[in-house]
Scaffold this active site. Structure first.
Site, mmCIF file in Angstrom:
data_model
loop_
_atom_site.group_PDB
_atom_site.id
_atom_site.type_symbol
_atom_site.label_atom_id
_atom_site.label_comp_id
_atom_site.label_asym_id
_atom_site.label_seq_id
_atom_site.Cartn_x
_atom_site.Cartn_y
_atom_site.Cartn_z
ATOM 1 N N HIS A 1 71.133 37.731 82.800
ATOM 2 C CA HIS A 1 70.198 37.691 83.922
ATOM 3 C C HIS A 1 70.983 37.427 85.207
ATOM 4 O O HIS A 1 71.818 36.519 85.248
ATOM 5 C CB HIS A 1 69.219 36.523 83.776
ATOM 6 C CG HIS A 1 68.292 36.612 82.619
ATOM 7 N ND1 HIS A 1 67.002 37.046 82.742
ATOM 8 C CD2 HIS A 1 68.460 36.303 81.303
ATOM 9 C CE1 HIS A 1 66.396 36.989 81.552
ATOM 10 N NE2 HIS A 1 67.266 36.546 80.673
ATOM 11 N N ASP B 1 64.393 43.247 86.237
ATOM 12 C CA ASP B 1 63.584 42.569 85.215
ATOM 13 C C ASP B 1 62.103 42.824 85.510
ATOM 14 O O ASP B 1 61.661 42.791 86.664
ATOM 15 C CB ASP B 1 63.886 41.068 85.245
ATOM 16 C CG ASP B 1 63.363 40.355 84.003
ATOM 17 O OD1 ASP B 1 64.190 39.869 83.218
ATOM 18 O OD2 ASP B 1 62.124 40.289 83.826
ATOM 19 N N GLN C 1 65.937 32.899 74.256
ATOM 20 C CA GLN C 1 66.097 34.355 74.137
ATOM 21 C C GLN C 1 64.836 34.958 73.525
ATOM 22 O O GLN C 1 64.345 34.464 72.501
ATOM 23 C CB GLN C 1 67.320 34.699 73.264
ATOM 24 C CG GLN C 1 67.633 36.193 73.255
ATOM 25 C CD GLN C 1 68.901 36.544 72.482
ATOM 26 O OE1 GLN C 1 69.475 35.703 71.792
ATOM 27 N NE2 GLN C 1 69.323 37.795 72.583
ATOM 28 N N ASN D 1 70.924 33.879 77.587
ATOM 29 C CA ASN D 1 70.330 33.103 76.505
ATOM 30 C C ASN D 1 70.742 33.658 75.142
ATOM 31 O O ASN D 1 70.719 34.875 74.932
ATOM 32 C CB ASN D 1 68.799 33.144 76.617
ATOM 33 C CG ASN D 1 68.299 32.556 77.929
ATOM 34 O OD1 ASN D 1 68.858 31.596 78.440
ATOM 35 N ND2 ASN D 1 67.239 33.138 78.480
ATOM 36 N N HIS E 1 71.975 40.401 76.876
ATOM 37 C CA HIS E 1 71.756 40.713 78.294
ATOM 38 C C HIS E 1 72.125 39.513 79.144
ATOM 39 O O HIS E 1 72.075 38.367 78.692
ATOM 40 C CB HIS E 1 70.308 41.134 78.572
ATOM 41 C CG HIS E 1 69.282 40.173 78.062
ATOM 42 N ND1 HIS E 1 68.905 40.133 76.742
ATOM 43 C CD2 HIS E 1 68.561 39.216 78.691
ATOM 44 C CE1 HIS E 1 67.986 39.193 76.571
ATOM 45 N NE2 HIS E 1 67.770 38.609 77.742
HETATM 46 P P1 5GP Z 1 65.413 36.538 77.521
HETATM 47 O O1 5GP Z 1 64.296 35.544 77.508
HETATM 48 O O2 5GP Z 1 65.548 37.246 76.195
HETATM 49 O O3 5GP Z 1 66.710 35.966 77.998
HETATM 50 O O4 5GP Z 1 65.016 37.592 78.625
HETATM 51 C C1 5GP Z 1 64.298 38.752 78.389
HETATM 52 C C2 5GP Z 1 63.946 39.323 79.735
HETATM 53 O O5 5GP Z 1 63.623 40.678 79.569
HETATM 54 C C3 5GP Z 1 62.740 38.654 80.413
HETATM 55 O O6 5GP Z 1 63.126 38.172 81.696
HETATM 56 C C4 5GP Z 1 61.725 39.773 80.482
HETATM 57 O O7 5GP Z 1 60.972 39.719 81.676
HETATM 58 C C5 5GP Z 1 62.582 41.018 80.430
HETATM 59 N N1 5GP Z 1 61.931 42.165 79.824
HETATM 60 C C6 5GP Z 1 61.304 42.206 78.610
HETATM 61 N N2 5GP Z 1 60.845 43.455 78.344
HETATM 62 C C7 5GP Z 1 61.206 44.218 79.418
HETATM 63 C C8 5GP Z 1 61.004 45.596 79.729
HETATM 64 O O8 5GP Z 1 60.406 46.370 78.973
HETATM 65 N N3 5GP Z 1 61.508 46.035 80.924
HETATM 66 C C9 5GP Z 1 62.195 45.202 81.759
HETATM 67 N N4 5GP Z 1 62.644 45.752 82.903
HETATM 68 N N5 5GP Z 1 62.382 43.898 81.502
HETATM 69 C C10 5GP Z 1 61.890 43.411 80.343
#
Ligand code: 5GP
Ligand code: ZN
Length: 134
Positions: free
Chosen positions: A103, A32, A95, A88, A101
């Site tokens: 985590h 991440d 999300q 999420n 995805h």
């Molecule tokens: P969500 O909030 O949708 O469950 O999590 C999205 C996750 O994606 C976040 O933890 C954020 O740091 C990660 N993320 C967003 N854009 C990128 C990216 O371009 N590269 C990587 N490696 N992680 C990303």
């Protein structure tokens, strides 16, 4: 199917290079970009599904097996004490990227990772309401 406007489709399929911990025909596991703790990783399917509601059943099964495999391998490597698996669905649930995805968040005793909720007591009316509708 891929979504050409989706960053996770591009990361999962190698169109944008990223730190990859694991890859097979269905998934890529990456670090991440904004880790909650050292080693925070994301399991991304290579096909685009917005969330768990939409995810293909076979991939849903495979993703949990892969989560198990990853944390089993990574726990001794990182020297952590446990893992949170967080997933999420929907903006209200936190999300921010609308490509399914999972985590994988390494946890250590006494760390400051802020996952949690305020617990309340189960109300009889809520219990009856839900059980009568399910
Ligand atoms: P969500 O909030 O949708 O469950 O999590 C999205 C996750 O994606 C976040 O933890 C954020 O740091 C990660 N993320 C967003 N854009 C990128 C990216 O371009 N590269 C990587 N490696 N992680 C990303
Ligand atoms: Zn996507």
């Amino acid at each position: 199917m891929k979504d050409e406007n989706c960053i996770f489709c591009k990361l999962a399929n190698g169109e944008i290079p990223t730190a990859t911990l694991y890859e097979d025909e269905d998934f890529r596991v990456i670090l991440d970009a904004n880790p909650a703790s050292k080693g925070h990783a994301l399991i991304l399917p290579k096909e685009h599904y917005a969330n768990l509601y939409e995810l293909d059943d076979e991939l849903a099964s495979k993703s949990l097996v892969l989560a198990k495999k990853m944390i089993t391998k990574l726990t001794p490597i990182l020297g952590c004490d446990g893992y949170n698996i967080v997933q999420n669905n929907g903006e209200a649930a936190g999300q921010t990227v609308f490509h399914f995805h999972m985590h994988l968040i390494p946890r250590s005793k006494g760390d400051s990772v802020g996952l949690g909720w305020k617990m309340s007591a189960l109300k009889d009316e809520d219990k009856e309401d839900i059980l009568s509708k399910i």
